[in-house]
Scaffold this motif. Structure first.
Motif, PDB file in Angstrom:
ATOM      1  N   LYS A 174      -9.798   0.847  -6.503  1.00 19.79           N
ATOM      2  CA  LYS A 174      -9.408   2.119  -5.101  1.00 19.79           C
ATOM      3  C   LYS A 174      -8.173   1.929  -4.515  1.00 19.79           C
ATOM      4  N   LEU A 175      -8.593   0.129  -4.638  1.00 29.05           N
ATOM      5  CA  LEU A 175      -6.855  -0.212  -3.516  1.00 29.05           C
ATOM      6  C   LEU A 175      -7.068  -1.024  -4.462  1.00 29.05           C
ATOM      7  N   VAL A 201       0.712   5.349   0.786  1.00 26.98           N
ATOM      8  CA  VAL A 201      -0.022   6.913   1.545  1.00 26.98           C
ATOM      9  C   VAL A 201      -0.585   7.219   0.099  1.00 26.98           C
ATOM     10  N   GLY A 202      -1.709   8.277   0.118  1.00 26.76           N
ATOM     11  CA  GLY A 202      -1.990   8.968  -1.332  1.00 26.76           C
ATOM     12  C   GLY A 202      -3.804   8.555  -0.622  1.00 26.76           C
ATOM     13  N   ILE A 203      -4.501   9.398  -1.357  1.00 26.74           N
ATOM     14  CA  ILE A 203      -6.435   9.050  -1.539  1.00 26.74           C
ATOM     15  C   ILE A 203      -6.623   8.451  -3.557  1.00 26.74           C
ATOM     16  N   THR A 204      -7.242   7.985  -3.255  1.00 23.99           N
ATOM     17  CA  THR A 204      -7.640   7.696  -4.946  1.00 23.99           C
ATOM     18  C   THR A 204      -8.956   8.568  -4.963  1.00 23.99           C
ATOM     19  N   ARG A 205      -9.460   9.574  -5.661  1.00 21.59           N
ATOM     20  CA  ARG A 205      -9.985  10.610  -5.743  1.00 21.59           C
ATOM     21  C   ARG A 205     -11.378   9.765  -6.314  1.00 21.59           C
ATOM     22  N   ALA A 206     -12.221  10.177  -6.196  1.00 22.48           N
ATOM     23  CA  ALA A 206     -14.121   9.805  -6.233  1.00 22.48           C
ATOM     24  C   ALA A 206     -14.375   9.669  -7.361  1.00 22.48           C
ATOM     25  N   GLU A 243       0.570  -1.176  -0.025  1.00 24.05           N
ATOM     26  CA  GLU A 243       0.019   0.347  -0.067  1.00 24.05           C
ATOM     27  C   GLU A 243       0.978   1.360   0.380  1.00 24.05           C
TER      28      GLU A 243
END
Length: 145
Positions: free
Chosen positions: A29-30, A5-10, A3
């Motif tokens: 998304k992950l 670090v971060g964001i998977t946007r909507a 994994e």
């Protein structure tokens, strides 16, 4: 794979990826060795035929809309906020018979070969080929009844 670090946007998938599988749009998304999570846009009238994950537990969190999930001998109706649990080794099928789109979040653990499978199934429409490729990735579809 581990994994990050971060964001998977909507409105995005990992690295901009999304797939069309059995008429549904899947957006990852992950994805790690331990788990995979994806958003699914499930139009009314679409379904995932009966199949088994012999090496993965699977779950669905319904964000909006309605699904019917056949799991073993039971039929479960799930709506917004519900989570459907489908343990490994249990036959299950997923149907949207509601007349409206359903938006859900799926997950599996461990991820095994599912990410690669969705890449190979993207846009595929031949049911026999879908079943053949899926079996190579540890997802076994049952023959039509």
């Amino acid at each position: 794979m581990s994994e990050t670090v971060g964001i998977t946007r909507a409105d995005e998938g990992i690295d901009g990826v999304s797939w069309t599988v059995v008429g549904q749009t899947y957006t990852p998304k992950l994805h790690t060795e331990n788990a995979m999570i994806w958003h699914a846009h499930i139009p009314s009238g679409t379904f995932v035929p009966p199949h088994i994950h012999p090496t993965q537990d699977e779950w669905i969190c319904v964000m909006d809309g309605q699904l019917e999930v056949e799991c073993g001998d039971d039929v479960h109706k799930a709506g917004p906020g519900d989570t459907v649990r489908m343990p490994m080794g249990i036959v299950h099928a997923i149907y949207n018979r509601s007349g409206a789109v359903a938006n859900v979040v799926f997950g599996v653990a461990p991820s095994r070969k599912l990410y690669a499978l969705f890449g190979e199934l993207d846009g595929l429409t031949d049911p026999e080929e879908l079943a053949r490729i899926s079996a190579l990735h540890e997802v076994d579809f049952l023959p039509p009844a």
